[in-house]
Design an enzyme around this catalytic site. Structure first.
Site, PDB file in Angstrom:
ATOM      1  N   ASP A   1       0.848  -1.189   0.000  1.00 15.57           N
ATOM      2  CA  ASP A   1       0.000   0.000   0.000  1.00 15.57           C
ATOM      3  C   ASP A   1       0.886   1.241   0.000  1.00 15.57           C
ATOM      4  O   ASP A   1       1.792   1.374   0.831  1.00 15.57           O
ATOM      5  CB  ASP A   1      -0.903  -0.003   1.237  1.00 15.57           C
ATOM      6  CG  ASP A   1      -1.955   1.086   1.184  1.00 15.57           C
ATOM      7  OD1 ASP A   1      -3.009   0.848   0.572  1.00 15.57           O
ATOM      8  OD2 ASP A   1      -1.717   2.162   1.749  1.00 15.57           O
TER       9      ASP A   1
ATOM     10  N   GLU B   1      -4.541   2.490  -4.434  1.00 16.05           N
ATOM     11  CA  GLU B   1      -3.085   2.566  -4.339  1.00 16.05           C
ATOM     12  C   GLU B   1      -2.474   1.285  -3.779  1.00 16.05           C
ATOM     13  O   GLU B   1      -1.341   1.272  -3.317  1.00 16.05           O
ATOM     14  CB  GLU B   1      -2.687   3.758  -3.467  1.00 16.05           C
ATOM     15  CG  GLU B   1      -3.026   3.629  -2.002  1.00 16.05           C
ATOM     16  CD  GLU B   1      -4.430   4.094  -1.653  1.00 16.05           C
ATOM     17  OE1 GLU B   1      -4.673   4.374  -0.464  1.00 16.05           O
ATOM     18  OE2 GLU B   1      -5.288   4.180  -2.562  1.00 16.05           O
TER      19      GLU B   1
END
Length: 323
Positions: A193, A237
């Site tokens: 992440d 993301e």
């Protein structure tokens, strides 16, 4: 013995018209076919026997092969059989020319891979139509295949980052989970992440955010070497790496490499709480699948590890110990 092949026969031909390879041991027949086909606007190369036909084919990649069934050394049936083993030959139609009109010969022609056949003496009007139809069918087939490949690409690849998308991730993990269960082998999952990515978008704008995600995806892909490993955009993301036949220590090594390479990009991130550059938090899980277990178990374990990495301040790597 293969007859000598002239240089012009073996040099790849630059032409816009379809190229037809005529293979016949009878010189008069070859000359007649050459003349007729040239008049129809085709380019033509020739071979006088089966083994020569194979050599000319390798160097020219014709759009169609006119192949005489009865030739010395290697007849048309054997030649056609061998052609089927060549890469890409499934797209090249073969029109068998035969003096044999019995059912057994016709059946054999199709069995060895011929697309159609025409008998001697050759009816030129029939020949022209069959050549035209076969070339057109081959062209349409190739275009359809290319379109299908593009559709498959669109269905499985994330359009922004050009790594696999979530759908592809889910399907691949399910298949590999079952395969590892059959082989009693481990499978690992890395979840990455991008830290404080919302802040990054707010600071630099979405176009820069997109460029950042592309760079991260490319860096993760470059860190994964084996063809069986899969890199996917898991969502937003977040990225995932599926590592079949990989235990935890191997997955941890790859994860450390991913983190180091992303740091080395030195993408400025003024509003990150952990670094002046873009960093990632990583969660890792590794399991030995069984026929009774499900792949979601692996995802949940990696997700828990990623949550702990974020809770511990981000820009770190956590290995799940309670899979």
């Amino acid at each position: 013995m293969v007859s000598e092949i002239s240089a012009d026969r073996c040099t790849p031909i630059q032409q816009t018209s379809p190229l037809i390879l005529v293979a016949d041991d009878d010189k008069i027949t070859r000359l007649m076919l050459h003349k007729v086909l040239k008049r129809e606007g085709y380019s033509v190369v020739e071979a006088s026997q089966g083994d020569e036909c194979l050599e000319v084919y390798k160097h020219t990649q014709p759009s169609l092969i006119l192949l005489d069934a009865m030739m010395p050394v290697m007849d048309g049936f054997e030649c056609c059989t061998t052609l089927q083993s060549f890469p890409g030959s499934e797209h090249i139609p073969v029109l068998m020319i035969t003096a044999l009109d019995d059912q057994a010969s016709v059946d054999r022609a199709f069995e060895v891979g011929a697309s159609d056949y025409i008998t001697k003496p050759i009816n030129l009007a029939v020949l022209r139509q069959r050549v035209r139809i076969l070339i057109e069918k081959s062209r349409l087939y190739r275009e359809l295949e290319q379109a299908n490949q593009k559709l498959l690409h669109l269905a499985t690849i994330d359009s922004l980052t050009q790594v696999s998308n979530r759908r592809s991730f889910d399907e691949y993990l399910s298949r590999e989970w079952q395969r590892m269960a059959r082989e009693f082998s481990p499978i690992s999952l890395i979840l990455c992440d991008v830290d404080f990515f919302k802040n990054y978008n707010d600071t630099y704008g979405h176009p820069c955010g997109d460029a950042c995600l592309k760079a991260v995806a490319r860096t993760i892909s470059e860190s994964v070497k084996r063809p069986a490993d899969l890199v996917a955009r898991y969502g937003g993301e977040e990225f995932a790496v599926i590592l079949p036949n990989t235990e935890g220590i191997g997955a941890a090594h790859i994860a450390h490499n991913i983190q180091s390479k992303i740091r080395a990009l030195k993408i400025p991130h003024a509003n990150s709480d952990v670094s002046e550059y873009v960093t990632v938090s990583i969660g890792i899980a590794s399991l030995f699948p069984t026929s009774e277990s499900i792949a979601d178990t692996l995802i949940a374990a990696a997700d828990r590890a990623l949550y702990r990495a974020k809770a511990q301040g981000r820009n770190c790597l956590i290995f799940s110990t309670n899979c």
